[in-house]
Design a protein around this motif. Sequence first.
Motif, PDB file in Angstrom:
ATOM      1  N   CYS A   1      -2.724  -0.771 -10.427  1.00 33.34           N
ATOM      2  CA  CYS A   1      -2.767   0.647 -10.810  1.00 33.34           C
ATOM      3  C   CYS A   1      -2.856   0.799 -12.322  1.00 33.34           C
ATOM      4  CB  CYS A   1      -1.519   1.377 -10.312  1.00 33.34           C
ATOM      5  SG  CYS A   1      -1.451   1.617  -8.537  1.00 33.34           S
TER       6      CYS A   1
ATOM      7  N   LEU B   1       2.883   5.873 -13.958  1.00 34.24           N
ATOM      8  CA  LEU B   1       3.432   4.986 -12.924  1.00 34.24           C
ATOM      9  C   LEU B   1       4.959   4.954 -12.880  1.00 34.24           C
ATOM     10  CD1 LEU B   1       0.911   2.062 -13.332  1.00 34.24           C
ATOM     11  CD2 LEU B   1       1.033   3.709 -11.458  1.00 34.24           C
ATOM     12  N   LYS B   2       5.598   5.519 -13.882  1.00 36.81           N
ATOM     13  CA  LYS B   2       7.064   5.504 -13.956  1.00 36.81           C
ATOM     14  C   LYS B   2       7.666   6.139 -12.696  1.00 36.81           C
ATOM     15  CE  LYS B   2      10.879   6.946 -16.864  1.00 36.81           C
ATOM     16  NZ  LYS B   2      11.266   7.748 -18.029  1.00 36.81           N
ATOM     17  N   ASP B   3       8.595   5.426 -12.090  1.00 36.40           N
ATOM     18  CA  ASP B   3       9.341   5.890 -10.903  1.00 36.40           C
ATOM     19  C   ASP B   3       8.476   6.113  -9.662  1.00 36.40           C
ATOM     20  OD1 ASP B   3      11.749   5.871 -12.371  1.00 36.40           O
ATOM     21  OD2 ASP B   3      11.368   7.907 -13.104  1.00 36.40           O
ATOM     22  N   THR B   4       7.297   5.497  -9.593  1.00 34.16           N
ATOM     23  CA  THR B   4       6.464   5.655  -8.400  1.00 34.16           C
ATOM     24  C   THR B   4       6.868   4.645  -7.331  1.00 34.16           C
ATOM     25  OG1 THR B   4       4.770   4.201  -9.309  1.00 34.16           O
ATOM     26  CG2 THR B   4       4.440   6.587  -9.606  1.00 34.16           C
TER      27      THR B   4
ATOM     28  N   ASP C   1       3.082   5.937  -3.363  1.00 37.17           N
ATOM     29  CA  ASP C   1       2.500   6.729  -4.446  1.00 37.17           C
ATOM     30  C   ASP C   1       1.374   5.967  -5.132  1.00 37.17           C
ATOM     31  OD1 ASP C   1       4.529   8.666  -3.976  1.00 37.17           O
ATOM     32  OD2 ASP C   1       5.875   7.632  -5.375  1.00 37.17           O
ATOM     33  N   LYS C   2       1.576   4.681  -5.327  1.00 40.86           N
ATOM     34  CA  LYS C   2       0.547   3.859  -5.976  1.00 40.86           C
ATOM     35  C   LYS C   2      -0.679   3.745  -5.065  1.00 40.86           C
ATOM     36  CE  LYS C   2       3.932   1.161  -8.529  1.00 40.86           C
ATOM     37  NZ  LYS C   2       5.113   1.612  -7.803  1.00 40.86           N
TER      38      LYS C   2
ATOM     39  N   TYR D   1       1.546  -2.574  -8.939  1.00 42.03           N
ATOM     40  CA  TYR D   1       1.753  -1.851 -10.193  1.00 42.03           C
ATOM     41  C   TYR D   1       0.676  -2.245 -11.213  1.00 42.03           C
ATOM     42  CZ  TYR D   1       3.792  -0.287 -14.594  1.00 42.03           C
ATOM     43  OH  TYR D   1       3.989   0.310 -15.814  1.00 42.03           O
TER      44      TYR D   1
ATOM     45  N   GLU E   1      -1.668   5.948  -2.935  1.00 42.50           N
ATOM     46  CA  GLU E   1      -2.322   7.260  -2.994  1.00 42.50           C
ATOM     47  C   GLU E   1      -3.085   7.426  -4.309  1.00 42.50           C
ATOM     48  OE1 GLU E   1      -3.540  10.756  -1.285  1.00 42.50           O
ATOM     49  OE2 GLU E   1      -2.442   9.102  -0.377  1.00 42.50           O
ATOM     50  N   LEU E   2      -2.490   7.009  -5.411  1.00 38.63           N
ATOM     51  CA  LEU E   2      -3.145   7.091  -6.715  1.00 38.63           C
ATOM     52  C   LEU E   2      -4.448   6.299  -6.705  1.00 38.63           C
ATOM     53  CD1 LEU E   2      -1.661   6.927 -10.209  1.00 38.63           C
ATOM     54  CD2 LEU E   2      -3.405   5.267  -9.604  1.00 38.63           C
TER      55      LEU E   2
END
Length: 176
Positions: free
Chosen positions: A88, A106-109, A113-114, A85, A116-117
């Motif tokens: 990111c 980043l909320k609720d990822t 997802d992180k 987190y 991929e980001l």
Amino acid sequence: MICYCCSFVFQEKTELYQRDERLIISSCSSCFTSFYMMKWKEYFPSKELVQPPHFQVEVSCYPEPRIVCDYLSRRQSECHNRNQYTTCFWMLVKSGEGENKAKEILKDTLPKDKNELLFQRFQMNYNNEPAMFRKGSCAYRQKVEASEDERWDVAVAHVDMGPHFWAKHSYVFDRR
């Protein structure tokens, strides 16, 4: 302020400070903080320590080694998630997003997802980051000589503390 996670495990029969929880917490946290700050430049020579570290401290008693192993594995996972987190978050901020916007993104990822980001926006494969940052550091005692006189030293590893680790290092819980 950056908060770091540390766990210290004492043998079931320890008599350290007559098992006084307050004294153990105080001693461990102050000693660890001092060494952390003293050794910073040795491990991060090109990175300035810009603010003092903050360590969460708690004392827990677990009835058997299996539960300690599960606890430490869970703590390692929490630290991994926090580091992912934070990686990111700061990549987003450095790219021009404000801190509030970065938090919203980043909320609720989920971890995927992180990942991929980081890959899509910054061409960064989080799995290629050094294990020290992804896994943290595990310091444990290890026999260093196979002679008549047993000698133990501290080993540091950046590995998963799952079942394989504990099978290989089950002696950590020997009552010596």
